[in-house]
Scaffold this motif. Sequence first.
Motif, short mmCIF file in Angstrom:
data_model
loop_
_atom_site.label_atom_id
_atom_site.label_comp_id
_atom_site.label_asym_id
_atom_site.label_seq_id
_atom_site.Cartn_x
_atom_site.Cartn_y
_atom_site.Cartn_z
N ALA A 1 -29.18 30.99 2.82
CA ALA A 1 -28.30 29.82 2.68
C ALA A 1 -29.13 28.59 2.35
N GLY A 2 -30.28 28.49 2.98
CA GLY A 2 -31.19 27.37 2.74
C GLY A 2 -31.58 27.27 1.27
N GLN A 3 -31.76 28.43 0.64
CA GLN A 3 -32.10 28.43 -0.79
C GLN A 3 -30.98 27.81 -1.62
N GLU B 1 -32.48 35.69 8.50
CA GLU B 1 -32.34 36.05 7.09
C GLU B 1 -31.20 35.25 6.44
N ILE B 2 -30.08 35.15 7.15
CA ILE B 2 -28.91 34.43 6.64
C ILE B 2 -29.24 32.94 6.45
N LEU C 1 -22.98 31.74 -1.99
CA LEU C 1 -23.22 32.15 -0.61
C LEU C 1 -22.53 33.49 -0.33
N GLY C 2 -21.29 33.62 -0.75
CA GLY C 2 -20.55 34.86 -0.53
C GLY C 2 -21.30 36.08 -1.05
N VAL D 1 -26.38 24.51 5.00
CA VAL D 1 -26.73 24.71 6.40
C VAL D 1 -25.68 25.62 7.02
N ILE D 2 -26.15 26.64 7.72
CA ILE D 2 -25.23 27.55 8.41
C ILE D 2 -25.26 27.22 9.90
N HIS D 3 -24.09 27.01 10.47
CA HIS D 3 -24.01 26.71 11.90
C HIS D 3 -23.51 27.92 12.66
#
Length: 322
Positions: free
Chosen positions: A282-284, A277-278, A198-199, A288-290
């Motif tokens: 992240a989904g890939q 886009e983020i 992710l980073g 999950v991004i909150h």
Amino acid sequence: MSLGEFQLIERFFARSLVDRDDVVLGVGDDAALVKVPAGMELVVAADTIVSGVHFPHDLAPELIGYRALAVNLSDMAAMGAEPAWFTLSLTLPAAEEQWLEKFSGGLLELARAHRTALIGGDTTSGPLSIAVQILGLAPAGTAIRRSGAHEGDIVCLSGTVGDAAAGLRLLKETSRSSAEDRSYLIKRFVCPTPRVELGKLLRGKASAAMDVSDGLYADLGKLVAASGVGARLDIDAVPLSAALSRCFDVETAREWALAGGDDYELCFTVPPQRMDEIRQVAGQLGLVIHSIGRVEATPGVRCYDAGRPVELQLKGYDHFGR
Ligand code: ADP
Ligand code: MG
């Protein structure tokens, strides 16, 4: 049976389990030599874990090994860097073969998973502590700093927080909750997953980032202070895992989510137009991004619950503060 220092290094740490062309000289000389490709910057971090402070004395040695490297990989993740090499400075009360076998197993397995080569270190005797220095690479100028957040950016968090604090509690008490929830939460404490992929994907997209090691509230405070801004934190938007919610009451769960520490998720800021886009990148990765707040001009972190300002008595972990 105890081993001499030389045998110990030979046996447990000299095996090159990660083959990298950029290691010119690894374990065995006075220092290691590595190649830094043109156009890349060297990203350097160090993190020490001490028995009784960062992990319980009786934690399984393979988990201690894992943790020593994981917390360092997390620093690479926070910078958007690709981890490449690390050194290991070991302070051991005794050179116990069985312990070392398991410790090096846990450590080197994680190293292999991230293609990060052990290139040197130091071995001394004393109370158990493990110091790792990690070296990574990022294209020059692209590493993500804490200092780039701007007013209006969205405050984001990967995964859930509070689980590690719950896991640490559950390590010490036996009675509570289902075996499945217990093991999930304990694992979140003993085997944190460094968000390295992710980073790297956040490079060029996130305006600022850090990993959450001392508690979300305190760490977000550090990020916005470094950026010369402040933030609004919507505490009802901070995600709690199902296991955490099932095992503890909501006040305790929230307290740990905001101040618990040791989660090693990424907290980062993103200009609103980049959010889609983020979420997609992240989904890939199955993450999950909150969105948990907003960057504001006024310094400090202000908490809101259901849209209303709330005062919290929280403190992140500070080794010299309490
Ligand atoms: P020196 O006396 O020159 O500092 P040491 O005898 O401490 O060297 O170490 C010999 C070699 O073993 C060095 O290359 C060092 O980097 C490496 N080393 C020592 N301890 C460790 C360890 N725990 N893990 C990996 N490499 C180690
Ligand atoms: Mg030397």
